[in-house]
Write an enzyme that holds these catalytic residues in place. Structure first.
Site, PDB file in Angstrom:
ATOM      1  N   TRP A  22     115.588  19.215 -33.070  1.00 53.51           N
ATOM      2  CA  TRP A  22     116.939  19.281 -32.673  1.00 53.51           C
ATOM      3  C   TRP A  22     117.555  20.805 -32.055  1.00 53.51           C
ATOM      4  O   TRP A  22     118.153  20.738 -31.061  1.00 53.51           O
ATOM      5  CB  TRP A  22     118.082  18.654 -33.747  1.00 53.51           C
ATOM      6  CG  TRP A  22     119.306  18.617 -33.167  1.00 53.51           C
ATOM      7  CD1 TRP A  22     119.794  17.609 -32.780  1.00 53.51           C
ATOM      8  CD2 TRP A  22     120.499  19.571 -33.223  1.00 53.51           C
ATOM      9  NE1 TRP A  22     121.312  17.516 -32.053  1.00 53.51           N
ATOM     10  CE2 TRP A  22     121.660  18.987 -32.726  1.00 53.51           C
ATOM     11  CE3 TRP A  22     120.437  20.919 -33.736  1.00 53.51           C
ATOM     12  CZ2 TRP A  22     122.824  19.730 -32.590  1.00 53.51           C
ATOM     13  CZ3 TRP A  22     121.789  21.468 -33.870  1.00 53.51           C
ATOM     14  CH2 TRP A  22     123.107  20.965 -33.213  1.00 53.51           C
ATOM     15  N   HIS A  23     117.181  21.729 -32.715  1.00 50.36           N
ATOM     16  CA  HIS A  23     117.608  23.050 -32.510  1.00 50.36           C
ATOM     17  C   HIS A  23     116.672  23.657 -31.399  1.00 50.36           C
ATOM     18  O   HIS A  23     117.427  24.564 -30.824  1.00 50.36           O
ATOM     19  CB  HIS A  23     117.059  23.864 -33.792  1.00 50.36           C
ATOM     20  CG  HIS A  23     117.950  23.741 -34.787  1.00 50.36           C
ATOM     21  ND1 HIS A  23     118.119  22.778 -35.832  1.00 50.36           N
ATOM     22  CD2 HIS A  23     119.224  24.268 -35.147  1.00 50.36           C
ATOM     23  CE1 HIS A  23     118.780  22.764 -36.868  1.00 50.36           C
ATOM     24  NE2 HIS A  23     119.754  23.739 -36.463  1.00 50.36           N
ATOM     25  N   GLY A  24     115.758  22.943 -30.846  1.00 49.28           N
ATOM     26  CA  GLY A  24     115.387  23.363 -29.345  1.00 49.28           C
ATOM     27  C   GLY A  24     113.980  22.712 -29.218  1.00 49.28           C
ATOM     28  O   GLY A  24     113.429  22.524 -30.298  1.00 49.28           O
TER      29      GLY A  24
END
Lengths: 373, 470
Positions: free
Chosen positions: B320-322
């Site tokens: 989700w963070h990248g």
């Protein structure tokens, strides 16, 4: 804290925001920032294409920042804050001792490219006695004044690297500048240029290398023309607490010049432009800032020899010394001179000597010299 | 547009707030919607359509799920599935397509061209919000929203649109219809906004620049100490940046009459990794817990299934963070650490002294940020080996000494403000009799710090937006 206190704080901060907002709307906008020596962003024209690509918004944001009320004041507040929290460099400028501001020197990127371009250029005009002078900047000479452990790349290493691979004459100025810096100030404290004293000693090295007898220091009438010079590093760091510089001129008696600013079609009898002394950008006093081509004729000398100087702004304070030894000095700034310099030399048959003069920082980033032909 | 900028603080926000307080109550939501769309369009003129599309889809799904709730389980399921597929496809296409193509290319040694779409800002936040809404309607946790404009207002609300917290529909559904807007709310919100702004501009940006210096320094100038300074700087940057952003969002929510959930609770004082994740980006971890972990069976399953669930959740959290392998690695790193704490050394850790618990937690967190910071695996490996003295860099050199001295004060400030000093000070000061002098001192602090913030913003200093990958 009571609840009402939050309300009061919020009220005060809101007032500041609204006050600055109103000031922004009504304050007259300036086009040019003397302090930063650049044109400020004007209100961008709205075009659909720019909007979609984000350029419009970007320009709009710089417009807001550039025209913000009390911009210079805010910049000095930032510098003050940085100093309080212990920073020793600001915007690439070291806050050095003895009121000096010293620009950082970063690893050079274009050494080999420069060597190649200059050697090639020399080939095309090989009938001219070409010299290369790469001037060190303040960081090399005033190294002892830097903050403790300040990271810096060695300018001397770059100069030696380039000099070793250049196929024509090179002129070393590091030793003499370092030596004479004990007696006189070789570099301005608040500007990135060398002083007239620095330029003088560099000139003596040029003269020695080219069998010219340089004038001795005491043959000049040395005059302080201002003691209120706050140069580019002053603006870059926004550290307004330091001592301003003096600018000096070195004049010889009984020599008259004709200074032709070719592109402006202006002819003067002096290499100094007094009007700059009342402005912020006082170094432009020398040779009226930067021009594509200036031709200086010495009316009082009996020689036919002419010199071409291909240069950055460091040359502006050294050219007055050179003009005492040649019939004509042609001063070309490749950033602005768009024609072929070798053609220019061919057309002026009396040009026997050439000097490429840059400081070691600008030569690495200057697109003019990299495109020299 | 980012919050910590001249256009936002001096133009967008004041103009919006003045209008917001002036217009009649009925129009406030529409005004908020219009300004939210302008806010989004400021940086992403095209992708605004994407956000509108996502809202339309989930508004419809919500209505349909409600319609078929009683009598048609199949259709009800269908619309939930549509919501999940549409949102995950949006996310997958815009955020992960190139990552997938790149990975396939390097795995099979082929060369499928990348799409090279710019990532729409905030897409991970708004797709999660709309999706969670449909799921909540499906579960019967909330009623479907009938007013499309209100729904669109919820999805696009600018205070939390681009960097969270992730606000679930149920948390604001009542306030969307009926909220109290007071002078006190404005004032308290403003104070919270200013605190966030100070964290972001004065601490995060300042210390973050040291990481930029360290990570771009040529290897022959690096040292072990410098590499640790760099990664510690990043550790503080990301906390003060992210929690500062959340503070600003929560503060602006208050000004408008909304109560957003808290997102950070001093994570760097944690005594275990498990505790760290209860204090860091709370709205995200609870999202994954409620919409992934528990539906998978949570912990009320066989141990091996539980382990699987935890690893799935943390891989997704990382991703989700990248869209890059280091984020997957970062997620799995935490998955494994949490598993270890849960099943292996929770008993041992309990017996250790407090200083060790803090040291243990922060050490692992800092190593975590190291993985997080470099999306190029080769550079990550190189940097990691420098930190542990492998590969022949010196232990300390002039550069490291210089930067240590230059950033010492800002490091000390960062450490102090990572701890709950503000809460503590507030409690202590509430007992002070002389409230007037307390007030005057705080007024001076807020005013001076605000002026300093403006001086940094006017100066065009390093002011990154770190969440463009989210």
């Amino acid at each position: 804290m009571k609840k009402v206190h939050n309300r009061l704080i919020a009220f005060v901060v809101s007032l500041i925001i609204l006050g600055l907002f109103v000031l922004f709307i009504f304050m007259p906008k300036v086009e040019f920032s003397e302090n930063e020596n650049r044109y400020l962003q004007s209100f961008p024209k709205f075009k659909i294409k720019d909007f979609i690509e984000g350029d419009f918004i970007e320009d709009l944001e710089s417009y807001l920042a550039d025209n913000f009320p009390f911009r210079d004041g805010f910049m000095s507040i930032k510098t003050l804050t940085e100093k309080v929290i212990g920073k020793e460099d600001i915007n690439n400028v070291y806050l050095a001792e003895d009121d000096y501001l010293i620009e950082k020197y970063n690893n050079p990127q274009n050494n080999d490219k420069i060597i190649e371009v200059l050697n090639e250029f020399n080939e095309t005009v090989n009938y001219v006695n070409m010299n290369l002078l790469l001037a060190p900047t303040s960081i090399a000479i005033n190294k002892d004044l830097l903050p403790k452990n300040a990271p810096t790349y060695d300018e001397l290493e770059t100069i030696n690297y380039i000099y070793n691979k250049i196929n024509f004459d090179t002129i070393d100025t590091y030793e003499i500048l370092k030596e004479k810096n004990k007696d006189y100030q070789m570099y301005y404290r608040l500007d990135h240029h060398w002083t007239t004293f620095g330029a003088y000693y560099a000139y003596t090295k040029y003269a020695e290398a080219n069998n010219i007898t340089p004038y001795s220091l005491n043959s000049f009438d040395i005059k302080e023309v201002t003691n209120d010079f706050n140069g580019t590093l002053y603006s870059k760091s926004n550290d307004y607490t330091r001592k301003s510089d003096s600018i000096h001129t070195f004049a010889l008696k009984d020599i008259s010049y004709e200074v032709n600013y070719v592109s402006k079609e202006v002819i003067k009898d002096t290499m100094y432009e007094d009007s700059y002394l009342t402005k912020k950008d006082k170094y432009s006093y020398f040779l009226d800032n930067n021009h594509p081509l200036i031709v200086i004729t010495n009316n009082s000398i009996n020689t036919k020899k002419e010199l071409i100087v291909i240069k950055d702004s460091y040359a502006n304070s050294m050219v007055p010394f050179l003009a005492n030894h040649y019939k004509k000095v042609h001063v070309i700034d490749p950033r602005y001179y768009k024609n072929s310099i070798s053609d220019y030399i061919k057309e002026n048959k009396n040009i026997k000597d050439g000097l490429i003069l840059y400081n070691v920082m600008t030569i690495d980033s200057d697109l003019g010299i990299l495109g020299i032909k | 547009m980012v919050f910590s900028s001249i256009p936002f603080i001096f133009f967008f926000l004041p103009v919006f707030l003045i209008l917001y307080y002036l217009v009649p109550y009925k129009v406030k939501n529409i005004l908020l919607l219009i300004f939210s769309l302008i806010f989004y369009a400021w940086g992403e003129p095209i992708y605004i359509l994407l956000m509108i599309f996502s809202s339309v889809v989930d508004y419809t799904n919500g209505r349909m799920i409600e319609k078929y709730a009683q009598n048609n389980q199949k259709r009800k399921n269908l619309f939930l599935i549509i919501s999940i597929i549409v949102n995950l496809s949006l996310l997958g296409f815009f955020k992960y397509a190139d990552f997938l193509i790149g990975s396939i290319n390097s795995l099979l040694n082929i060369n499928i061209p990348l799409l090279e779409l710019g990532l729409p800002i905030g897409i991970s936040f708004f797709t999660f919000q709309t999706m969670s809404y449909s799921i909540d309607v499906y579960r019967g946790d909330v009623k479907a929203e009938h007013n499309f404009l209100d729904f669109m207002t919820y999805v696009s609300m600018f205070p939390q649109l681009i960097a969270g917290p992730i606000v679930r529909y149920e948390e604001v559904s009542k306030e969307l219809k009926n909220r109290s807007i007071t002078a006190q709310g404005f004032a308290d919100g403003m104070i919270r906004f200013l605190q966030g702004l100070f964290k972001k501009v004065l601490i995060a940006n300042n210390i973050g620049y040291l990481f930029v210096i360290a990570s771009s320094m040529p290897n022959n100038e690096m040292s072990v100490v410098m590499s640790w300074l760099g990664i510690l700087a990043y550790t503080f940057q990301i906390y003060f940046d992210f929690s500062g952003y959340s503070d600003m969002a929560i503060g602006m929510g208050k000004m408008l009459g909304f109560t957003y959930p808290e997102n950070f609770n001093h994570p760097y004082i944690s005594k275990s990794i498990t505790e760290f994740w209860r204090r860091w980006h709370i709205s995200l971890s609870s999202f994954f817990k409620d919409y992934v972990y528990i539906p998978l069976g949570g912990s009320r399953v066989k141990k091996i299934i539980n382990v699987r669930n935890i690893l799935i959740v943390w891989m997704l959290t990382g991703l989700w963070h990248g869209a890059s392998w280091n984020f997957v690695l970062w997620g799995l790193y935490y998955g494994v650490l949490l598993l270890l704490e849960k099943f292996v050394f929770n008993k041992i850790l309990e017996k250790t002294p407090n200083w060790f618990k803090h040291f243990y937690t922060m050490f692992l967190v800092v190593i975590g940020w190291m993985i997080f910071a470099f999306d190029d695996m080769t550079i990550l490996k190189e940097y990691a080996s420098m930190m542990f003295g492998v590969g022949g860099v010196s232990f300390i050199n002039n550069h490291a000494l210089y930067y240590l001295k230059n950033y010492l004060i800002i490091f000390i400030l960062a450490i102090i403000f990572s701890m709950p000093v503000y809460k503590l000070a507030k409690e202590k000061l509430s007992k002070v009799k002389n409230t007037k002098s307390v007030f005057i001192i705080s007024l001076i602090i807020y005013t001076v710090l605000f002026i300093v913030v403006v001086s940094y913003l006017v100066n065009d200093t390093y002011n990154p937006f770190l969440y463009f990958r989210f």
